[in-house]
Design a protein around this motif. Structure first.
Motif, short mmCIF file in Angstrom:
data_model
loop_
_atom_site.label_atom_id
_atom_site.label_comp_id
_atom_site.label_asym_id
_atom_site.label_seq_id
_atom_site.Cartn_x
_atom_site.Cartn_y
_atom_site.Cartn_z
N TYR A 59 0.85 -1.20 0.00
CA TYR A 59 0.00 0.00 0.00
C TYR A 59 0.88 1.25 0.00
CZ TYR A 59 -4.01 -2.96 0.68
OH TYR A 59 -4.99 -3.91 0.49
N ALA A 61 0.75 4.09 1.32
CA ALA A 61 1.02 4.78 2.59
C ALA A 61 2.15 4.10 3.37
CB ALA A 61 -0.25 4.83 3.44
N ASP A 62 2.42 2.81 3.07
CA ASP A 62 3.40 2.03 3.85
C ASP A 62 4.76 1.90 3.17
OD1 ASP A 62 1.24 1.56 5.52
OD2 ASP A 62 0.70 -0.30 4.49
N ASP A 64 7.88 3.36 0.09
CA ASP A 64 8.36 4.44 -0.79
C ASP A 64 8.66 3.82 -2.15
OD1 ASP A 64 10.72 3.07 -0.42
OD2 ASP A 64 11.61 4.57 0.91
N GLU A 88 -3.37 2.11 -3.68
CA GLU A 88 -3.36 3.49 -3.13
C GLU A 88 -2.03 4.19 -3.45
OE1 GLU A 88 -6.21 4.35 -2.03
OE2 GLU A 88 -7.12 2.42 -1.60
N ASN A 91 -0.52 7.85 -2.73
CA ASN A 91 0.14 8.27 -1.47
C ASN A 91 1.67 8.21 -1.55
OD1 ASN A 91 -2.30 8.73 -0.02
ND2 ASN A 91 -2.56 6.53 0.17
#
Length: 339
Positions: A59, A61-62, A64, A88, A91
């Motif tokens: 994901y 958000a988790d 890079d 996602e 992000n």
């Protein structure tokens, strides 16, 4: 000549033919098509045994972009391919660094990047590099006018026919949220009596909870026909059942219809085909309502109606309206439309 954009169907056709690209960058405002492609890749390219070592789902958000590139650079274990899915992805910062991987992507990796509710800037170098190495797909919101065609083709693929009125009821009730719409369509398929392959307004009423006689589609028809009694009966029903018939939805649909009617006056050819072409309608029966309305409302009246709908919308939100109920606002609007 401008390059034609790749469609969801184009991508799925390639995937079914086992023609895989190293990178799929799926972006846009409509999550339905992004999920459809990503789910197909996740579910069909690897066997259940291969997925254990060769399917990576992360994901935005988790992680890079460096973590994503490292995952993509791994070789598959006891399999021809590995699949890396980034959900996602909107992000992730520094997405442009994906360029380093795109110079020489690993052909055994299928990298799927899901960037919802936004798009990459197509003028930037990264967009061109993705297109060169793999697939850059934009999932665009479906317009209201395209919904009936979406419903018809979705059900046709399942071997099911939908009556035009039932299609219009569904399109008006559910709107352009395709994930919710396909959920309602699947519910209808399950509830169809054995041996039946046609969806009727009665089945919509029974299984989706929309009245076949008292709905926005019928209100619009009553206004097109200038049927005062029918229009007022429907408003009374709406007033008594506000949860299933919120005023905002009704006003939005009426605004869409009369705005399209205004455009229809500019169609070079005032025929079903000409109006369908002007408004981007995919089925001719939708154009019949506009032709009928053009016989009863002239351009000046249509402009006045659009203004009245805007005014009613403001009143429904409390602007300049200390006491009118939603039912009263609709009753007043319908009176102004019909007189």
């Amino acid at each position: 000549m401008a390059k034609q954009e790749i469609t969801c169907d184009d991508i799925l056709k390639e995937l079914r033919a086992k023609q895989y690209r190293p990178v799929y960058y799926l972006m846009g405002e409509e999550p339905y098509y992004i999920d459809l492609i990503a789910d197909y890749i996740t579910n069909n390219i690897l066997t259940e045994a291969e997925k254990e070592f060769n399917l990576t789902v992360v994901y935005g958000a988790d992680v890079d972009i460096a973590t994503v590139i490292n995952a993509a650079k791994r070789y598959p274990m006891m399999s021809e391919h590995q699949v890396v899915v980034v959900k996602e992805a909107q992000n992730i910062r520094n997405m442009e660094e994906l360029s380093y991987y795109l110079q020489k992507p690993l052909l055994s990796t299928i990298l799927v990047i899901c960037h919802k509710h936004g798009v990459l800037d197509r003028r930037k170098k990264l967009a061109a590099e993705i297109e060169k190495a793999g697939v850059l797909f934009e999932s665009k919101k479906v317009k209201d006018a395209q919904l009936p065609a979406f419903i018809t083709s979705y059900m046709k693929r399942k071997g099911i026919d939908v009556e035009p009125k039932a299609t219009a009821m569904l399109a008006d009730f559910v709107g352009t949220d395709l994930s919710r719409l396909t959920g309602e369509l699947e519910k209808l398929i399950i509830t169809l009596p054995k041996g039946h392959t046609r969806v009727t307004p009665e089945q919509i009423e029974k299984n989706i909870g929309i009245s076949k006689d008292y709905n926005n589609f019928e209100l619009r028809s009553a206004l097109v026909e200038k049927d005062v009694l029918k229009a007022n009966k429907i408003i009374k029903y709406f007033e008594e059942n506000p949860k299933t018939n919120p005023i905002q939805m009704t006003l939005s649909l009426l605004f869409g219809f009369f705005s399209n009617l205004m455009l229809a006056y500019y169609a070079p050819e005032k025929s079903e085909q000409g109006i369908a072409s002007m408004l981007g309608l995919r089925t001719l029966w939708q154009a019949k309502d506009y032709l009928a309305a053009m016989r009863r409302y002239n351009g000046v009246k249509t402009m006045q109606i659009i203004g009245e709908i805007r005014y009613a919308d403001a009143k429904s939100k409390g602007v300049g309206n200390p006491s009118l109920s939603d039912g009263d606002i609709l009753r007043e609007l319908v009176f102004k439309i019909l007189h």
